[in-house]
Write a protein that holds these residues in place. Sequence first.
Motif, PDB file in Angstrom:
ATOM      1  N   ILE A 149     -29.996-146.066  28.853  1.00  0.00           N
ATOM      2  CA  ILE A 149     -31.342-146.239  28.277  1.00  0.00           C
ATOM      3  C   ILE A 149     -31.658-147.740  28.241  1.00  0.00           C
ATOM      4  N   ARG A 150     -32.850-148.082  28.705  1.00  0.00           N
ATOM      5  CA  ARG A 150     -33.237-149.501  28.815  1.00  0.00           C
ATOM      6  C   ARG A 150     -33.991-149.916  27.547  1.00  0.00           C
ATOM      7  N   LEU A 151     -33.335-150.743  26.744  1.00  0.00           N
ATOM      8  CA  LEU A 151     -33.901-151.195  25.469  1.00  0.00           C
ATOM      9  C   LEU A 151     -34.227-152.682  25.579  1.00  0.00           C
ATOM     10  N   GLY A 152     -35.458-153.055  25.249  1.00  0.00           N
ATOM     11  CA  GLY A 152     -35.853-154.465  25.235  1.00  0.00           C
ATOM     12  C   GLY A 152     -36.072-154.913  23.799  1.00  0.00           C
ATOM     13  N   TYR A 153     -35.271-155.869  23.363  1.00  0.00           N
ATOM     14  CA  TYR A 153     -35.440-156.441  22.010  1.00  0.00           C
ATOM     15  C   TYR A 153     -36.110-157.794  22.169  1.00  0.00           C
ATOM     16  N   GLY A 172     -23.271-147.845  25.909  1.00  0.00           N
ATOM     17  CA  GLY A 172     -23.756-147.961  27.286  1.00  0.00           C
ATOM     18  C   GLY A 172     -25.258-148.169  27.427  1.00  0.00           C
ATOM     19  N   LEU A 173     -25.892-148.743  26.415  1.00  0.00           N
ATOM     20  CA  LEU A 173     -27.319-149.088  26.571  1.00  0.00           C
ATOM     21  C   LEU A 173     -27.458-150.242  27.559  1.00  0.00           C
ATOM     22  N   HIS A 174     -28.617-150.322  28.217  1.00  0.00           N
ATOM     23  CA  HIS A 174     -28.965-151.493  29.019  1.00  0.00           C
ATOM     24  C   HIS A 174     -29.937-152.314  28.179  1.00  0.00           C
ATOM     25  N   GLU A 212     -39.490-160.128  30.576  1.00  0.00           N
ATOM     26  CA  GLU A 212     -38.280-159.606  31.224  1.00  0.00           C
ATOM     27  C   GLU A 212     -37.680-158.470  30.382  1.00  0.00           C
ATOM     28  N   ALA A 213     -37.736-158.611  29.058  1.00  0.00           N
ATOM     29  CA  ALA A 213     -37.196-157.564  28.181  1.00  0.00           C
ATOM     30  C   ALA A 213     -38.108-156.335  28.173  1.00  0.00           C
ATOM     31  N   ALA A 214     -39.398-156.556  28.343  1.00  0.00           N
ATOM     32  CA  ALA A 214     -40.358-155.447  28.229  1.00  0.00           C
ATOM     33  C   ALA A 214     -40.482-154.637  29.516  1.00  0.00           C
ATOM     34  N   ARG A 215     -40.301-155.313  30.667  1.00  0.00           N
ATOM     35  CA  ARG A 215     -40.621-154.662  31.946  1.00  0.00           C
ATOM     36  C   ARG A 215     -39.744-153.432  32.191  1.00  0.00           C
ATOM     37  N   ASP A 216     -40.407-152.281  32.398  1.00  0.00           N
ATOM     38  CA  ASP A 216     -39.735-151.002  32.713  1.00  0.00           C
ATOM     39  C   ASP A 216     -38.808-150.501  31.608  1.00  0.00           C
ATOM     40  N   ASP A 218     -37.423-148.424  28.385  1.00  0.00           N
ATOM     41  CA  ASP A 218     -37.635-147.112  27.761  1.00  0.00           C
ATOM     42  C   ASP A 218     -38.021-147.270  26.301  1.00  0.00           C
ATOM     43  N   ALA A 219     -37.601-148.397  25.715  1.00  0.00           N
ATOM     44  CA  ALA A 219     -37.886-148.632  24.300  1.00  0.00           C
ATOM     45  C   ALA A 219     -37.993-150.127  24.069  1.00  0.00           C
ATOM     46  N   LEU A 220     -38.945-150.513  23.228  1.00  0.00           N
ATOM     47  CA  LEU A 220     -39.078-151.917  22.810  1.00  0.00           C
ATOM     48  C   LEU A 220     -38.792-151.998  21.319  1.00  0.00           C
TER      49      LEU A 220
END
Length: 311
Positions: A149-153, A172-174, A212-216, A218-220
């Motif tokens: 899962i792609r998480l952007g903080y 295993g988060l991205h 960069e954190a936001a692009r594509d 799954d969660a922000l």
Amino acid sequence: MKRGDLLSLGDLTPDRVHHLLSCALELKANRRRLSYLAGKTLALVFQKPSLRTRVSFDVAMEELGGHAIYLGPDEVGLGKREPIPDVARVLSQYVDGVAARVFRHGDIQEMARTAAVPVINALSDFCHPCQGLADLLTLREHFGQLDGIRLGYIGDGNNVAHALVFAAGKVGLHLTVASPHGYQCDAAVVEQARREAASTGGQIVLTSDPTEAARDADALYTDVWTSMGQEHETARRRSDFVSYRIDQRLLDLARPEAIVLHDLPAHRGEEITDDVIEGPQSVVFQQAGNRLHAQKAVLLWLMAEADEHVV
Ligand code: CP
Ligand code: NVA
């Protein structure tokens, strides 16, 4: 011998994290009064204000058959009226567990070293593990899994960010963390999480570019720019973080079905805009609700009798 403490998400094995989440999901699906902690007492020793952590621990104890006693900053005078080891040894005579909210992480470590009962970190300047577990629970509910899962903080590399970095390594988060220069996560935390990520498939990327954190993603996720205890830095932080706000423009870079998280309390107009936190992609109240279920799992793990505990 106490079963353990919960001081940092970094201290848990990946298996323990997954067990706690499964237990929390089960407790949430079958929410009812239980008696696993009948006759047990949890002391809540808080040096800072709290809504979610305080109330959710209190209700969690009630629903598990026990009860909680709240001790606010003016009552105990942790390390001021009385040294921490004395507080820990006295409380250990009366209660079966301590959840403490402190300024310095070293204080909760000292409490754990000297208490005969389990100690839970209810937030320190270094880590907010109970929040991190509730965040993972929320992601797992939404996506049915955590690995990949792609998480952007986007924001300060603080206690909440550290919990997420550790969590990413465990499950295993991205995770991409975007913070201004000078506000990035502790290098040792990132290094430990990356070592674990090598076997769980996780990724931890640090950047200073919020897009960069936001692009594509799954969660922000974001948190306040100024944490409790840093109020004297508020003006400087408002200026340093001005381009680290989750607004609709940033959210539009994420996947169309992306969700938005915030540990709360939020400062609308600073780290997140009102339209985003109130918008259809925001899950912040579900996330806050999950504190209860995640912490029930932690309490059962640390405080239920060995032949009864379900975690
Ligand atoms: N998120 C969180 O820990 O909230 P409180 O400070 O209200 O406990
Ligand atoms: N980073 C914030 C989290 C509050 C729940 C703080 O420490 O104040």
